[in-house]
Design a protein around this motif. Sequence first.
Motif, short mmCIF file in Angstrom:
data_model
loop_
_atom_site.label_atom_id
_atom_site.label_comp_id
_atom_site.label_asym_id
_atom_site.label_seq_id
_atom_site.Cartn_x
_atom_site.Cartn_y
_atom_site.Cartn_z
N UNK A 164 22.34 52.45 -25.98
CA UNK A 164 23.07 53.13 -24.90
C UNK A 164 22.11 53.90 -24.00
N UNK A 165 21.16 54.62 -24.58
CA UNK A 165 20.19 55.38 -23.78
C UNK A 165 19.33 54.43 -22.95
N UNK A 166 18.94 53.31 -23.55
CA UNK A 166 18.16 52.31 -22.82
C UNK A 166 18.95 51.78 -21.62
N UNK A 167 20.23 51.51 -21.84
CA UNK A 167 21.09 51.02 -20.75
C UNK A 167 21.29 52.10 -19.69
N UNK A 168 21.44 53.35 -20.11
CA UNK A 168 21.57 54.47 -19.17
C UNK A 168 20.32 54.56 -18.29
N UNK A 169 19.16 54.49 -18.90
CA UNK A 169 17.91 54.57 -18.15
C UNK A 169 17.77 53.40 -17.17
N UNK A 170 18.21 52.22 -17.56
CA UNK A 170 18.19 51.05 -16.67
C UNK A 170 19.12 51.26 -15.49
N UNK A 171 20.30 51.82 -15.75
CA UNK A 171 21.28 52.06 -14.67
C UNK A 171 20.71 53.04 -13.64
N UNK A 172 20.11 54.12 -14.13
CA UNK A 172 19.53 55.11 -13.23
C UNK A 172 18.46 54.45 -12.36
N UNK A 173 17.55 53.71 -12.98
CA UNK A 173 16.47 53.06 -12.23
C UNK A 173 17.01 52.04 -11.23
N UNK A 174 18.01 51.26 -11.65
CA UNK A 174 18.59 50.24 -10.77
C UNK A 174 19.25 50.88 -9.55
#
Length: 170
Positions: A86-96
Amino acid sequence: MKRRDDEKLHLEREAISIFVNIYNRNHPVKQRLLYQQEKPDAVLQNAKRQKLGLEVTHLFFGSEEAKMLFGRSQETSCSLESLDVLVEELNKRIARKEQKINGYSHDYPVALLIRNASPVFGMSNILAVKDRIRKPQPYFTHTWFLSRDGSEEWLLKDLNDLIAADEGVN
């Protein structure tokens, strides 16, 4: 495709409504939804007639969980239900979202709203790992995180403030 667009618009409107309600309970200058659009997803206007763009995204473990929540999957559980994912996906969303902001209207500032759609992890889980969340760049005025935490009540935190507070302690 029309059905997906309608679902996306409905999810965004629901997230915006929850955000505005919580925001208005906690801030003296009230916001209201002025209109929905693309890039950013919505434009809010406060009582002083100032506009704020709001880009909305929903946080899932991945595409299979999103399909399950929308009833488009034959699966009954996600195998990768971990806070790390979930944290990995959150970080990807922010970057995207930060990469896409250049294509947005710059007639007004823009904030990012991330709605946690995971039924497994809530706000307290995110707070416990805030040191692992990617520090948002200053492209957005705020990076709001909207989540439940074991109840029907929604909670709202600004990730910029959480991470800044954590950095100030170290």
